[in-house]
Design a protein around this motif. Structure first.
Motif, PDB file in Angstrom:
ATOM      1  N   ASN A  63      10.703   5.110   6.110  1.00  0.00           N
ATOM      2  CA  ASN A  63      11.137   5.689   6.347  1.00  0.00           C
ATOM      3  C   ASN A  63      10.934   6.847   5.628  1.00  0.00           C
ATOM      4  N   PRO A  64       9.375   7.504   5.668  1.00  0.00           N
ATOM      5  CA  PRO A  64       8.892   8.328   4.950  1.00  0.00           C
ATOM      6  C   PRO A  64       9.258   9.413   5.315  1.00  0.00           C
ATOM      7  N   ASP A  65       8.543  10.884   5.011  1.00  0.00           N
ATOM      8  CA  ASP A  65       9.471  12.385   5.219  1.00  0.00           C
ATOM      9  C   ASP A  65       8.468  12.944   5.819  1.00  0.00           C
ATOM     10  N   HIS A  66       6.957  11.913   6.240  1.00  0.00           N
ATOM     11  CA  HIS A  66       6.192  12.841   6.907  1.00  0.00           C
ATOM     12  C   HIS A  66       4.828  11.763   7.889  1.00  0.00           C
ATOM     13  N   LYS A  67       4.980  12.102   9.117  1.00  0.00           N
ATOM     14  CA  LYS A  67       4.035  11.700   9.931  1.00  0.00           C
ATOM     15  C   LYS A  67       2.566  10.710   9.468  1.00  0.00           C
ATOM     16  N   ILE A  68       2.966   9.837  10.013  1.00  0.00           N
ATOM     17  CA  ILE A  68       1.926   8.202   9.575  1.00  0.00           C
ATOM     18  C   ILE A  68       1.252   8.000  10.589  1.00  0.00           C
ATOM     19  N   TRP A  69       0.494   7.841  10.932  1.00  0.00           N
ATOM     20  CA  TRP A  69      -0.744   7.401  12.169  1.00  0.00           C
ATOM     21  C   TRP A  69      -0.971   6.388  12.020  1.00  0.00           C
ATOM     22  N   ILE A  70      -0.728   5.785  12.966  1.00  0.00           N
ATOM     23  CA  ILE A  70      -1.505   4.356  12.817  1.00  0.00           C
ATOM     24  C   ILE A  70      -2.362   3.389  14.019  1.00  0.00           C
ATOM     25  N   ALA A  71      -3.111   3.344  13.846  1.00  0.00           N
ATOM     26  CA  ALA A  71      -4.267   2.631  14.293  1.00  0.00           C
ATOM     27  C   ALA A  71      -4.891   1.238  14.622  1.00  0.00           C
ATOM     28  N   LEU A 124       0.763  -0.984   0.154  1.00  0.00           N
ATOM     29  CA  LEU A 124      -0.588   0.047   0.057  1.00  0.00           C
ATOM     30  C   LEU A 124       1.105   1.713  -0.146  1.00  0.00           C
ATOM     31  N   LEU A 125       1.943   1.370   0.624  1.00  0.00           N
ATOM     32  CA  LEU A 125       2.762   2.744   0.914  1.00  0.00           C
ATOM     33  C   LEU A 125       3.504   2.831  -0.520  1.00  0.00           C
ATOM     34  N   GLN A 126       3.977   1.464  -1.307  1.00  0.00           N
ATOM     35  CA  GLN A 126       4.208   1.810  -2.207  1.00  0.00           C
ATOM     36  C   GLN A 126       3.619   2.485  -3.539  1.00  0.00           C
ATOM     37  N   ALA A 127       2.377   1.424  -3.745  1.00  0.00           N
ATOM     38  CA  ALA A 127       1.191   2.754  -4.086  1.00  0.00           C
ATOM     39  C   ALA A 127       1.077   3.609  -4.055  1.00  0.00           C
ATOM     40  N   HIS A 128       1.029   3.862  -2.164  1.00  0.00           N
ATOM     41  CA  HIS A 128       0.423   5.286  -1.797  1.00  0.00           C
ATOM     42  C   HIS A 128       1.549   5.890  -1.217  1.00  0.00           C
ATOM     43  N   PRO A 129       2.400   6.343  -1.578  1.00  0.00           N
ATOM     44  CA  PRO A 129       3.410   7.011  -0.798  1.00  0.00           C
ATOM     45  C   PRO A 129       3.016   8.146   0.229  1.00  0.00           C
ATOM     46  N   ASN A 130       1.744   8.940  -0.188  1.00  0.00           N
ATOM     47  CA  ASN A 130       1.700  10.099   0.135  1.00  0.00           C
ATOM     48  C   ASN A 130       0.580   9.696   1.418  1.00  0.00           C
ATOM     49  N   VAL A 131       0.315   8.336   2.287  1.00  0.00           N
ATOM     50  CA  VAL A 131      -0.498   8.368   3.426  1.00  0.00           C
ATOM     51  C   VAL A 131       0.096   8.588   4.211  1.00  0.00           C
ATOM     52  N   SER A 132      -1.504   9.082   5.376  1.00  0.00           N
ATOM     53  CA  SER A 132      -0.343   9.495   6.055  1.00  0.00           C
ATOM     54  C   SER A 132      -0.824   9.392   7.451  1.00  0.00           C
ATOM     55  N   ILE A 133      -2.536   8.217   7.455  1.00  0.00           N
ATOM     56  CA  ILE A 133      -3.385   7.564   8.132  1.00  0.00           C
ATOM     57  C   ILE A 133      -3.257   6.297   7.760  1.00  0.00           C
ATOM     58  N   ILE A 134      -3.177   5.135   8.363  1.00  0.00           N
ATOM     59  CA  ILE A 134      -3.185   3.672   8.114  1.00  0.00           C
ATOM     60  C   ILE A 134      -4.336   3.056   9.718  1.00  0.00           C
ATOM     61  N   PHE A 135      -4.974   1.961   9.087  1.00  0.00           N
ATOM     62  CA  PHE A 135      -5.703   1.755   9.877  1.00  0.00           C
ATOM     63  C   PHE A 135      -5.644  -0.033   9.409  1.00  0.00           C
ATOM     64  N   GLY A 136      -5.386  -0.983  10.628  1.00  0.00           N
ATOM     65  CA  GLY A 136      -4.836  -2.198  10.199  1.00  0.00           C
ATOM     66  C   GLY A 136      -6.096  -2.664  11.015  1.00  0.00           C
ATOM     67  N   GLN A 137      -7.234  -3.096  10.606  1.00  0.00           N
ATOM     68  CA  GLN A 137      -8.297  -3.616  11.896  1.00  0.00           C
ATOM     69  C   GLN A 137      -7.733  -4.504  12.968  1.00  0.00           C
ATOM     70  N   ALA A 138      -7.061  -5.534  13.123  1.00  0.00           N
ATOM     71  CA  ALA A 138      -6.027  -5.743  14.496  1.00  0.00           C
ATOM     72  C   ALA A 138      -5.196  -4.923  14.796  1.00  0.00           C
ATOM     73  N   ASP A 139      -4.976  -5.388  15.848  1.00  0.00           N
ATOM     74  CA  ASP A 139      -3.357  -4.708  16.433  1.00  0.00           C
ATOM     75  C   ASP A 139      -1.903  -5.649  16.267  1.00  0.00           C
ATOM     76  N   ALA A 140      -2.182  -6.832  15.417  1.00  0.00           N
ATOM     77  CA  ALA A 140      -1.321  -8.229  14.709  1.00  0.00           C
ATOM     78  C   ALA A 140      -0.688  -6.472  13.775  1.00  0.00           C
ATOM     79  N   LEU A 141      -1.887  -6.316  13.139  1.00  0.00           N
ATOM     80  CA  LEU A 141      -1.542  -5.806  10.912  1.00  0.00           C
ATOM     81  C   LEU A 141      -1.274  -4.863  11.653  1.00  0.00           C
TER      82      LEU A 141
END
Length: 312
Positions: free
Chosen positions: A235-243, A206-223
């Motif tokens: 190592n992106p140049d911007h903050k990515i928030w992860i849930a 997903l990051l390779q296809a969408h390098p400007n992503v700033s939010i990721i929701f993993g539907q389980a903690d393992a994900l």
């Protein structure tokens, strides 16, 4: 040699031969069957431990089987449990495929079923115990959207397609995002077993296809933890928030350390005890609600310590 498909078809075919029976006559529960989806997952392990410990306190024997994520294996295991004179079945489906067969098999033999976390679409148990995943996922996605400033590109790493938690968490997050028109979901992928290595690989894609992503929701903690690994490697140049979602023990510690940003802590210990109590009541002839939904607690670095010390 039987294939998985032939085993499932054979099992489904024999269910009607048992003949549907009336509810079991009132009696004391002395032996429970516990069919677990996959004990590699901390979430299911916690429920197992809670069921076994609480049942032991009450002098009830528990026979536990682990499907290791395979529906055909679970069908066979439940058929075996039925022959061992269990008084009730506590059942966590291994997936959406053939999830109805174990329920039908048990009920055809006059054995009540308590479903936990996942229900069997079209053949529900006598009661269903789970987290209110719709409302809890809505809270998680609302929180992470606010943290991201209400705008940006988002990707979602789903759990196992078609399972109750995957469907409900998708719905809840979608409801939250209606309030954030400047957040665009640009990519979604589904895992097979909710595993961390899947989260890593899917997040990489997903990051390779969408390098400007700033939010990721993993539907389980393992994900979510797998996604955090992928972000670190990228190592992106911007903050990515992860849930995430679940409140797994290892994930809570990672959350405290800032590895990711938010989860929903489920009442795994409470759900296990409620499953045992529900089985006892159904065997005794009591009628229970079709759904017994539990609250999960929105968990961040600010309140995680209490759940690390004692998991609900």
């Amino acid at each position: 040699m039987l294939t998985k498909r032939s085993l499932l078809l054979a099992a489904a075919a024999i269910v009607p031969l048992f003949g549907l029976s009336d509810a079991a006559s009132a009696k004391d529960a002395k032996k429970l069957g516990l069919a677990v989806a996959n004990l590699q997952a901390d979430f299911f392990n916690q429920i197992k431990q809670s069921v076994e410990a609480y049942a032991k306190e009450k002098g009830i024997e528990v026979i536990t089987v682990d499907a290791k994520g395979d529906s055909a294996t679970q069908v066979s295991q439940v058929q075996d449990l039925v022959t061992q004179n269990i008084d009730a079945l506590i059942y966590i489906p291994a997936g959406a495929t053939a999830a109805t067969v174990p329920t039908k098999t048990a009920k055809a033999a006059g054995i009540p079923v308590v479903n936990v976390d996942r229900n069997a679409d079209g053949a529900p148990g006598d009661t269903f115990i789970a987290t209110d995943s719709v409302n809890s996922a809505k809270g998680v996605c609302d929180y992470i959207a606010k943290q991201a400033g209400g705008k940006g590109e988002m990707v979602i790493i789903h759990g196992q397609k078609g399972t109750t938690p995957e469907v409900d968490r998708s719905k809840g997050c979608g409801e939250a995002l209606k309030a954030y028109p400047d957040i665009k979901v640009v990519g979604e992928l589904w895992s097979d077993q909710w595993h961390q290595d899947e989260g890593f690989k899917l997040a990489q894609d997903l990051l390779q296809a969408h390098p400007n992503v700033s939010i990721i929701f993993g539907q389980a903690d393992a994900l979510a933890l797998g996604a955090a690994q992928a972000v670190k490697v990228a190592n992106p140049d911007h903050k990515i928030w992860i849930a995430g979602f679940d409140g797994d023990v290892a994930a809570l510690k990672a959350l405290k350390d800032g590895v990711f940003d938010v989860t929903a802590t489920q009442q795994t210990q409470g759900m296990g005890r409620l499953a045992v109590d529900s089985a006892i009541k159904i065997v005794a002839g009591d009628k229970l609600p079709a759904d017994q939904l539990q609250d999960a607690t929105l968990t961040t670095k600010d309140n995680v310590a209490q759940f690390i010390e004692k998991h609900p």
